[in-house]
Design a protein around this motif. Structure first.
Motif, PDB file in Angstrom:
ATOM      1  N   THR A 141       0.855  -1.191   0.000  1.00  0.00           N
ATOM      2  CA  THR A 141       0.000   0.000   0.000  1.00  0.00           C
ATOM      3  C   THR A 141       0.894   1.244   0.000  1.00  0.00           C
ATOM      4  O   THR A 141       2.075   1.159   0.372  1.00  0.00           O
ATOM      5  N   PRO A 142       0.322   2.401  -0.338  1.00  0.00           N
ATOM      6  CA  PRO A 142       1.130   3.626  -0.250  1.00  0.00           C
ATOM      7  C   PRO A 142       1.698   3.830   1.155  1.00  0.00           C
ATOM      8  O   PRO A 142       2.832   4.293   1.310  1.00  0.00           O
ATOM      9  N   ALA A 143       0.930   3.436   2.195  1.00  0.00           N
ATOM     10  CA  ALA A 143       1.400   3.674   3.574  1.00  0.00           C
ATOM     11  C   ALA A 143       2.682   2.899   3.885  1.00  0.00           C
ATOM     12  O   ALA A 143       3.560   3.396   4.597  1.00  0.00           O
ATOM     13  N   THR A 144       2.813   1.688   3.365  1.00  0.00           N
ATOM     14  CA  THR A 144       4.033   0.916   3.638  1.00  0.00           C
ATOM     15  C   THR A 144       5.148   1.256   2.646  1.00  0.00           C
ATOM     16  O   THR A 144       6.330   1.206   2.995  1.00  0.00           O
ATOM     17  N   LEU A 145       4.767   1.588   1.415  1.00  0.00           N
ATOM     18  CA  LEU A 145       5.782   1.730   0.372  1.00  0.00           C
ATOM     19  C   LEU A 145       6.397   3.134   0.297  1.00  0.00           C
ATOM     20  O   LEU A 145       7.594   3.276  -0.006  1.00  0.00           O
ATOM     21  N   GLU A 146       5.597   4.152   0.561  1.00  0.00           N
ATOM     22  CA  GLU A 146       6.120   5.510   0.375  1.00  0.00           C
ATOM     23  C   GLU A 146       7.338   5.816   1.250  1.00  0.00           C
ATOM     24  O   GLU A 146       8.327   6.387   0.768  1.00  0.00           O
ATOM     25  N   PRO A 147       7.336   5.429   2.547  1.00  0.00           N
ATOM     26  CA  PRO A 147       8.535   5.716   3.359  1.00  0.00           C
ATOM     27  C   PRO A 147       9.780   4.995   2.837  1.00  0.00           C
ATOM     28  O   PRO A 147      10.892   5.514   2.945  1.00  0.00           O
ATOM     29  N   LEU A 148       9.600   3.809   2.253  1.00  0.00           N
ATOM     30  CA  LEU A 148      10.750   3.075   1.722  1.00  0.00           C
ATOM     31  C   LEU A 148      11.263   3.742   0.452  1.00  0.00           C
ATOM     32  O   LEU A 148      12.471   3.872   0.242  1.00  0.00           O
ATOM     33  N   LYS A 149      10.330   4.189  -0.352  1.00  0.00           N
ATOM     34  CA  LYS A 149      10.720   4.889  -1.579  1.00  0.00           C
ATOM     35  C   LYS A 149      11.528   6.143  -1.223  1.00  0.00           C
ATOM     36  O   LYS A 149      12.556   6.444  -1.841  1.00  0.00           O
TER      37      LYS A 149
END
Ligand code: SF4
Ligand SMILES: [Zn+2]
Length: 340
Positions: A141-149
């Motif tokens: 989801t954006p919530a899990t992926l955005e911080p990693l990106k």
């Protein structure tokens, strides 16, 4: 025992008891393997972290998956994950491609907490050009992926075990937790964030003949190719404590032929669009892995690897061996109890 309760019993059988603190500070395995980014051959640093492992393995578990044996039996603490990472980083020599596996979902907080995920990705930022991890679809989801990106300077690649685009094969034969549509929707979310999506396709789930399995995977390549950046064909190998292993011991399952991998790649190349198509068979040439007659296995495996790295599948069409005749016959007729 009914089929679902048998599957649950097997899933619990293979989950180890809660690990000691000393065990939890060590990752499972690390190695370097050949890979490619575009047309460039690069070494890939592969790391298997020790985590709680896949929650689905406790609920029901997939018919071919024995990865629960590599898990902790409990969640790793952030401190334990930090120590595993530090030990792994001592072995890291700047390989451009990094693959982090957890025997489950990297994005499931029960396996790797959000801070530890960010720390891990940041540790390879500035050095690795591409970093891959695996996840079940609901966690992408954006919530899990955005911080990693935000914490990684290169490309993130999210691998999803789509396995097949046939909903019946996926739910009944593979026992996956979600349907193909949910996997492909997760790939869409990944790509909408500007990340790479990779689909694993499982060649020869149980209860399919060799011929049906080939058709299933070739069709799945065509169905999934427009929604992902890469497709990896994973022929089944027999893992301990699985439904597939039980069928194998009863003479009711033969792992796929390498000729089937060759056919899937050659035919699949015409349906892959712009997606990369690869296969690096685990346990290739072994009796419990995808294999041919024993005489041609090394040669065919080398050709499959080269075709995958180069993305040139035409050379596979000139491979031959006397065992192709047996394979051709076994495509429709798989006599029970006979192992070729
Ligand atoms: S194949 Fe994936 S989803 Fe299925 S039990 Fe194994 S780790 Fe979990
Ligand atoms: Zn042969």
């Amino acid at each position: 025992m009914t089929a679902p309760s048998l599957a649950r019993a097997i899933a619990h059988d293979r989950r180890p008891d809660a690990a000691s603190a000393a065990d939890a500070r060590r990752f499972v395995r690390q190695w370097v393997e050949a890979e490619a980014i575009g047309t460039e051959r690069v070494p890939a640093f592969v790391l298997i972290l020790k985590t709680k492992g896949c929650y689905w393995a406790d609920v029901k578990g997939c018919s071919m998956c024995g990865y629960a044996k590599d898990t902790l039996g409990r969640s790793a603490t952030p401190e334990e994950l930090r120590e595993q990472t530090e030990r792994a980083l001592r072995l890291y020599h700047g390989e451009p491609y990094v693959k982090i596996y957890t025997s489950g979902s990297f994005l499931d907080d029960r396996e790797v907490d959000p801070r530890s995920r960010e720390r891990l990705v940041a540790a390879f930022s500035g050095t690795a050009r591409r970093l891959l991890f695996e996840t079940l679809p609901e966690f992408a989801t954006p919530a899990t992926l955005e911080p990693l990106k935000a914490g990684f300077s290169g490309e993130l690649e999210v691998a999803l075990g789509v396995e097949t685009t046939d909903p019946v094969v996926l739910s009944r034969f593979v026992n996956k937790n979600a349907g193909p549509d949910e996997y492909l929707a997760a790939a869409d979310r990944v790509r909408a964030l500007g990340l790479r999506a990779k689909a694993y396709l499982l060649l020869k789930p149980p209860y399919l003949t060799e011929g049906e399995a080939i058709e299933d995977t070739v069709r799945s390549i065509g169905d999934a190719s427009a929604r992902v950046d890469a497709l990896s064909i994973n022929p089944v190998h027999i893992q301990n404590g699985t439904v597939v292993e039980r069928l194998y011991h009863r003479g009711r399952y033969r792992t796929p032929w390498l000729w089937s991998v060759v056919e899937v790649l050659v035919r699949g190349a015409g349906h892959r669009g712009s997606a990369r198509l690869v296969s690096f068979p685990t346990a290739g040439g072994l009796r419990r892995g995808p294999h041919n007659c024993g005489k041609c296995d090394a040669r065919v495996l080398a050709a499959i690897e080269e075709a995958s790295l180069a993305q040139h599948f035409e050379p596979l069409t000139s491979l031959d061996c006397a065992c192709r005749t047996v394979w051709t016959e076994s495509r429709t007729l798989e006599p029970l109890g006979v192992e070729a």
